[in-house]
Design an enzyme around this catalytic site. Structure first.
Site, PDB file in Angstrom:
ATOM      1  N   GLU A  42      32.312  20.282  14.399  1.00 57.50           N
ATOM      2  CA  GLU A  42      31.016  20.250  13.662  1.00 57.50           C
ATOM      3  C   GLU A  42      30.414  18.895  13.740  1.00 57.50           C
ATOM      4  O   GLU A  42      30.739  17.838  13.427  1.00 57.50           O
ATOM      5  CB  GLU A  42      31.517  20.308  12.138  1.00 57.50           C
ATOM      6  CG  GLU A  42      30.407  20.083  10.784  1.00 57.50           C
ATOM      7  CD  GLU A  42      31.008  20.190   9.609  1.00 57.50           C
ATOM      8  OE1 GLU A  42      32.292  20.540   9.374  1.00 57.50           O
ATOM      9  OE2 GLU A  42      30.493  19.609   8.647  1.00 57.50           O
ATOM     10  N   ARG A  46      23.053  14.641  10.239  1.00 56.39           N
ATOM     11  CA  ARG A  46      22.855  13.240   9.366  1.00 56.39           C
ATOM     12  C   ARG A  46      22.289  12.200   9.941  1.00 56.39           C
ATOM     13  O   ARG A  46      21.976  11.104   9.458  1.00 56.39           O
ATOM     14  CB  ARG A  46      24.266  12.631   8.683  1.00 56.39           C
ATOM     15  CG  ARG A  46      24.834  13.571   7.747  1.00 56.39           C
ATOM     16  CD  ARG A  46      26.013  13.180   7.314  1.00 56.39           C
ATOM     17  NE  ARG A  46      26.911  14.265   6.626  1.00 56.39           N
ATOM     18  CZ  ARG A  46      28.084  14.269   6.540  1.00 56.39           C
ATOM     19  NH1 ARG A  46      28.765  12.903   6.079  1.00 56.39           N
ATOM     20  NH2 ARG A  46      28.903  15.022   5.983  1.00 56.39           N
ATOM     21  N   THR A  70      26.261  19.614   7.489  1.00 53.75           N
ATOM     22  CA  THR A  70      25.319  19.110   6.601  1.00 53.75           C
ATOM     23  C   THR A  70      24.166  19.752   6.765  1.00 53.75           C
ATOM     24  O   THR A  70      22.865  19.298   6.703  1.00 53.75           O
ATOM     25  CB  THR A  70      24.942  17.545   6.827  1.00 53.75           C
ATOM     26  OG1 THR A  70      26.317  16.904   7.349  1.00 53.75           O
ATOM     27  CG2 THR A  70      24.522  16.879   5.722  1.00 53.75           C
ATOM     28  N   LYS A 130      34.029  26.277   2.276  1.00 51.61           N
ATOM     29  CA  LYS A 130      34.499  24.919   2.359  1.00 51.61           C
ATOM     30  C   LYS A 130      34.959  24.511   0.947  1.00 51.61           C
ATOM     31  O   LYS A 130      33.979  24.768   0.141  1.00 51.61           O
ATOM     32  CB  LYS A 130      33.464  24.162   3.174  1.00 51.61           C
ATOM     33  CG  LYS A 130      33.492  22.798   2.976  1.00 51.61           C
ATOM     34  CD  LYS A 130      32.561  21.876   3.930  1.00 51.61           C
ATOM     35  CE  LYS A 130      31.848  20.676   3.518  1.00 51.61           C
ATOM     36  NZ  LYS A 130      31.450  19.858   4.453  1.00 51.61           N
TER      37      LYS A 130
HETATM   38  C1  3PG Z   1      31.736  14.779   4.987  1.00 54.56           C
HETATM   39  O1  3PG Z   1      30.910  15.545   4.923  1.00 54.56           O
HETATM   40  O2  3PG Z   1      31.634  13.672   5.293  1.00 54.56           O
HETATM   41  C2  3PG Z   1      33.069  15.214   5.043  1.00 54.56           C
HETATM   42  O3  3PG Z   1      33.538  16.106   4.023  1.00 54.56           O
HETATM   43  C3  3PG Z   1      34.066  14.312   5.758  1.00 54.56           C
HETATM   44  O4  3PG Z   1      34.678  13.846   4.745  1.00 54.56           O
HETATM   45  P1  3PG Z   1      35.680  12.607   4.982  1.00 54.56           P
HETATM   46  O5  3PG Z   1      34.968  11.696   5.803  1.00 54.56           O
HETATM   47  O6  3PG Z   1      36.347  12.315   3.721  1.00 54.56           O
HETATM   48  O7  3PG Z   1      36.677  13.120   5.997  1.00 54.56           O
END
Ligand code: 3PG
Length: 208
Positions: A42, A46, A70, A130
């Site tokens: 994934e 961002r 995202t 999710k």
């Molecule tokens: C995110 O969207 O940043 C994810 O949920 C990852 O979260 P984490 O950094 O706590 O694994």
């Protein structure tokens, strides 16, 4: 026809949540994860280079199943698919994103944190969601509470997971796979330490 998102769970217990700052890191990072036995990736939208990273991985690392994370808007979903993303992950659910993904044939794993959000996602046809942000939104007790009224839903908890707590989530029957950023630590990426990332992937792949 595009895959069902539940198929993502067939490739291993952890989907790495990836934040890339440089296009030149995309291919070696994806290869390092694949070498460690992690194929479903994934790449979060961002950073300004995210779409180009997805494109590079889709083109050059055929063993990887690369998706976009995202995804927050209809435009994000369309751009992700154009770049070669094979699935989309969103932090929340909107009917607009859900309908667009359905229309363009991009499998969507939508984020939910409450019963109302889950009802909205289910109304849009999503029985695999999710659970985000997993630990902050109540962790395992919250997931167990949701499983009562939603016995037909499967979850991918993401947000706050670690190699230490992930096995407890993965032990729940309704948890098919989990997500986390720990496979791609920013300092390992900055140092382009691909062997370390392969080791983290190997450990994650062996988690369940
Ligand atoms: C995110 O969207 O940043 C994810 O949920 C990852 O979260 P984490 O950094 O706590 O694994």
């Amino acid at each position: 026809m595009s895959m069902n998102t539940l198929e993502l769970a067939e490739h291993g217990p952890v989907i790495p949540v990836i934040v890339l700052q440089q296009v030149q890191d995309a291919i070696p990072l994806a290869q390092a994860l694949v070498d460690g036995g992690v194929r479903v990736l994934e790449v979060t939208m961002r950073t300004p280079v995210a779409l180009r990273c997805i494109e590079a991985i889709a083109r050059a690392v055929p063993q990887a199943i690369v998706g976009a994370g995202t995804v927050r808007s209809v435009q994000d979903a369309r751009a992700a698919q154009t770049a070669g993303a094979r699935f989309a992950v969103s932090p929340g659910y909107t009917a607009a994103v859900g309908e667009t993904c359905r229309d363009i044939g991009l499998p969507l794993l939508p984020g939910v944190a409450t019963a109302s959000e889950l009802m909205a996602a289910q109304a849009g046809g999503h029985d695999f969601v999710k659970f985000f942000p997993a630990t902050a939104a109540g962790g395992i007790p919250m997931l167990k509470a949701l499983a009562g009224p939603f016995p037909d839903v499967s979850f991918c908890p993401t947000g706050g997971l670690t190699p230490q707590n992930a096995p407890d989530f993965l032990a729940m029957p309704q948890v098919k796979v989990c997500g986390g950023s720990w496979l791609t630590p920013p300092d390992a990426l900055a140092a382009r330490d691909w062997p370390r990332i392969t080791r983290l992937a190997q450990a994650a792949a062996a988690l369940r």
